[in-house]
Design an enzyme around this catalytic site. Structure first.
Site, short mmCIF file in Angstrom:
data_model
loop_
_atom_site.label_atom_id
_atom_site.label_comp_id
_atom_site.label_asym_id
_atom_site.label_seq_id
_atom_site.Cartn_x
_atom_site.Cartn_y
_atom_site.Cartn_z
N CYS A 20 27.93 -14.33 45.79
CA CYS A 20 29.14 -13.91 45.08
C CYS A 20 28.66 -12.83 44.13
CB CYS A 20 29.74 -15.09 44.31
SG CYS A 20 31.01 -14.58 43.12
N GLU A 42 33.95 -14.48 34.06
CA GLU A 42 35.14 -13.70 33.68
C GLU A 42 35.61 -14.07 32.27
OE1 GLU A 42 36.90 -11.21 35.19
OE2 GLU A 42 35.68 -11.15 37.01
N HIS A 46 29.60 -11.88 41.38
CA HIS A 46 29.55 -12.24 39.96
C HIS A 46 28.20 -12.83 39.56
CE1 HIS A 46 33.93 -11.85 40.12
NE2 HIS A 46 34.00 -12.06 38.82
N ASP A 56 36.80 -5.47 43.84
CA ASP A 56 36.46 -6.88 43.70
C ASP A 56 37.56 -7.52 42.87
OD1 ASP A 56 34.85 -9.31 43.63
OD2 ASP A 56 34.30 -8.80 41.59
N SER A 57 37.46 -8.84 42.67
CA SER A 57 38.42 -9.50 41.79
C SER A 57 38.12 -9.19 40.32
CB SER A 57 38.35 -11.01 42.01
OG SER A 57 37.07 -11.48 41.66
N CYS A 66 32.76 -7.74 47.14
CA CYS A 66 33.14 -9.14 46.93
C CYS A 66 32.84 -9.90 48.23
CB CYS A 66 34.63 -9.19 46.63
SG CYS A 66 35.33 -10.84 46.51
N1 DGL Z 1 32.99 -11.65 43.24
C1 DGL Z 1 33.61 -12.32 44.29
C2 DGL Z 1 32.68 -12.70 45.41
O1 DGL Z 1 31.70 -12.03 45.61
C3 DGL Z 1 34.73 -13.29 44.08
C4 DGL Z 1 34.85 -14.07 42.86
C5 DGL Z 1 36.22 -14.72 42.78
O2 DGL Z 1 37.15 -13.98 42.41
O3 DGL Z 1 36.36 -15.89 43.10
O4 DGL Z 1 32.93 -13.62 46.14
#
Ligand code: DGL
Length: 251
Positions: free
Chosen positions: A179, A146, A181, A8-9, A71
């Site tokens: 997402c 983040e 996150h 993931d990011s 992600c």
């Molecule tokens: N966690 C990621 C997602 O599910 C991406 C978050 C990001 O880096 O913008 O989309």
């Protein structure tokens, strides 16, 4: 399987890893958080596809037998391509989250909050064909998470209120946290949408894939990041108190 790769990011992927660990206690996992290039969700498809190819190559070099794209943004931008290009199975979160939402809804009205790129891709609207889908872009939450802003912080509630916008008045009974996150802010989001079922994409994926991935390893997790980050390290240790070293590398 013995060993898989998960990327993931950044912090979002750790919520998926946590669900996978609960579902597959003995599976070995290599986690890559591309923190140096987060957020992914503000970029176009080609850029995110390039990032995903880099992550997949890195994980392939660690000898993994399958890759989980933890992600939604990277799933929308690269699942089809990575499946064609790699000689190991690749799984993304969107199809499993959509199936979980279909099972959960009683009135067929499903909300989705996701990054700007995921919303633009139309992936959830396609995966939820036949349902009324209300998608809202919510990229600002990624940067806050983040940045280490906790779910109990008043700023988190304010930001969630802003991205949910009109959703509390839309009679949805299910909301996909589209997402990885966003489960970090499940508490304030849940407060703003009482009675609405929240779908955690990582939990949906782990539940659906646990038998496929199996339990053939020794339960080890290796952590890599493309940039040292206090918030990332704090979340690693919160979700995995026995975590070892977080290795930092440059692309
Ligand atoms: N966690 C990621 C997602 O599910 C991406 C978050 C990001 O880096 O913008 O989309």
């Amino acid at each position: 399987m013995k060993k898989i790769g998960v990327f993931d990011s950044g912090i979002g992927g750790l919520t998926v890893l946590h669900s996978l660990r609960a579902a597959c206690p003995l599976l070995d996992m290599v986690f890559l958080g591309d923190v140096g290039r987060m957020p992914y969700g503000v970029h176009d498809k080609e850029t995110v596809l390039g990032y995903s190819r880099d992550c997949a190559r890195f994980l392939r070099e660690q000898g993994v037998e399958a890759i989980v794209i933890a992600c939604n943004t990277a799933t929308a931008a690269s699942l089809t391509e990575l499946r064609q290009e790699l000689d190991i199975p690749v799984y993304g979160v969107i199809e499993f989250a959509a199936e979980a939402a279909k099972k959960a809804t009683k009135n067929s009205r499903i909300g989705v909050i996701a990054t700007d790129a995921t919303v633009r891709s139309g992936s959830y609207t396609r995966a939820l064909e036949g349902y009324t889908v209300l998608e809202r872009p919510a990229s600002p939450l990624v940067t806050m998470i983040e940045g280490g802003i906790a779910d109990s912080d008043a700023r988190a509630l304010e930001a969630c209120k802003a991205v949910l916008a009109d959703l509390p008045e839309q009679s949805i009974d299910t909301l996909v946290l589209g997402c990885t996150h966003f489960p970090v802010y499940a508490k304030p989001i849940g407060e703003l949408l009482p009675g609405v079922t929240l779908i955690d994409t990582g939990a949906a994926l782990a539940e659906a894939l646990k038998d496929t991935l199996g339990n053939g390893g020794s339960g080890k997790t290796e952590y890599y990041t493309s940039k040292a980050s206090e918030a990332f390290a704090a979340m690693v240790h919160r979700l995995d108190p026995n975590a070892g070293e977080i290795r930092v590398f440059g692309w």
